[in-house]
Scaffold this active site. Structure first.
Site, mmCIF file in Angstrom:
data_model
loop_
_atom_site.group_PDB
_atom_site.id
_atom_site.type_symbol
_atom_site.label_atom_id
_atom_site.label_comp_id
_atom_site.label_asym_id
_atom_site.label_seq_id
_atom_site.Cartn_x
_atom_site.Cartn_y
_atom_site.Cartn_z
ATOM 1 N N TYR A 100 -10.895 -6.840 -13.490
ATOM 2 C CA TYR A 100 -10.748 -6.327 -12.071
ATOM 3 C C TYR A 100 -9.450 -5.702 -11.860
ATOM 4 C CZ TYR A 100 -9.182 -6.314 -7.239
ATOM 5 O OH TYR A 100 -8.600 -5.856 -6.175
ATOM 6 N N ARG B 284 0.765 -1.232 -0.013
ATOM 7 C CA ARG B 284 0.018 -0.052 -0.054
ATOM 8 C C ARG B 284 0.981 1.232 -0.185
ATOM 9 N NH1 ARG B 284 -5.206 -0.439 3.335
ATOM 10 N NH2 ARG B 284 -5.960 -1.419 1.536
ATOM 11 N N ASP C 225 -14.054 -6.418 -6.655
ATOM 12 C CA ASP C 225 -13.822 -7.903 -6.453
ATOM 13 C C ASP C 225 -14.746 -8.389 -5.288
ATOM 14 O OD1 ASP C 225 -13.606 -6.476 -4.006
ATOM 15 O OD2 ASP C 225 -11.419 -7.035 -3.556
ATOM 16 N N GLU D 133 -1.782 -7.934 -6.346
ATOM 17 C CA GLU D 133 -3.176 -8.081 -6.653
ATOM 18 C C GLU D 133 -3.219 -9.337 -7.163
ATOM 19 O OE1 GLU D 133 -5.867 -6.377 -6.464
ATOM 20 O OE2 GLU D 133 -4.949 -4.848 -5.215
#
Length: 262
Positions: free
Chosen positions: A117, A22, A135, A34
């Site tokens: 996504y 992050r 998601d 991811e």
């Protein structure tokens, strides 16, 4: 910014989870995280991600690695097709885009293992683009917020939920918005026994108002799990054991897909 996104972002800025990928400056790190988070819990992914970034710190490092080394680093995460696709995609990025993950959405979508996504997640979180994503957590959150009674895993249900995700996306803050929804689904808007009283969006939640939060999202009945019988043998000759590697594809192959996170 509407009321939903403003309240959500205010909550996120004080309650967001601290995760190693992050706010990472390298889009490659977001991409790796991811892919690892597909069908795998966050707590499980963290040590794998940290080890991976030490072994393969750049796209070019991953692209030049041997496949077996990549699979060894992935061992224990399961769904090995994710690692193979990540490796294949890294080679494409190294050769075609000089080792830099492309910002163009169509170029991103063309890479092995990257679907709608993942494109939205990378574009918003790594490049700051105004792109929505959806998601398993976001699907559940929006199904409850707007009390969507359509099957969430049907084409129409998917369209409704994608439209809701895009409609409420705050311009210029899509990355935080998408991550806030992910955190909300993982910590508050749980699949079972949602913690509604702690939810920053409780006053806006239609399913909470209608008492249907435990019934959302609506999902199609699952197909019966098939049962198969297989035989196995251990072949030993002169102290040596014969080993047969599992195929990359097929019933016993090390492959799989889908997306959820907690």
């Amino acid at each position: 910014m509407n009321r939903l996104s403003s309240q959500l972002l205010a909550w996120y800025h004080t309650q967001k989870r601290i995760l190693p990928w992050r706010d990472h400056p390298d889009p490659y790190a977001v991409w790796v995280s991811e892919i690892m988070l597909q069908q795998t819990r966050v707590d499980t992914v963290i040590p794998y991600f940290e080890k991976w970034m030490q072994l393969f710190p750049t796209v070019k490092a991953l692209a030049s690695a041997h496949e077996q080394d990549v699979l060894n680093a992935w061992e224990g995460l399961g769904y090995y097709s994710r690692a193979r696709n990540l490796h294949k995609a890294a080679k494409v990025v190294a050769e075609k885009f000089n080792g830099e993950l492309p910002r163009d959405l169509e170029d991103l979508r063309s890479l092995p293992g990257i679907g709608r996504y993942t494109v939205g997640a990378i574009a918003s979180m790594a490049f700051g683009m105004d792109e929505a994503t959806l998601d398993g957590n976001l699907r559940r959150v929006f199904s409850r917020l707007f009390d969507v009674d359509e099957f969430a895993d049907s084409p129409l249900g998917e369209k409704i939920l994608w439209d809701l995700a895009a409609k409420n996306l705050p311009k210029g803050q899509a990355g935080d918005y998408n991550q806030a929804l992910m955190d909300l689904g993982a910590t508050i808007c749980l699949p079972k026994n949602p913690r509604c009283l702690l939810c920053p969006l409780m006053s806006l939640c239609k399913s909470r108002e209608n008492g249907t939060q435990e019934l959302r999202p609506v999902l199609k009945p699952k197909k019966a799990v098939p049962s198969y019988v297989h035989a196995a043998a251990v072949i030993v000759e002169r102290g040596r054991v014969l080993l047969s590697q599992r195929p990359a594809e097929g019933l016993l192959g090390a492959c799989g897909s889908s997306r959820t996170r907690e």
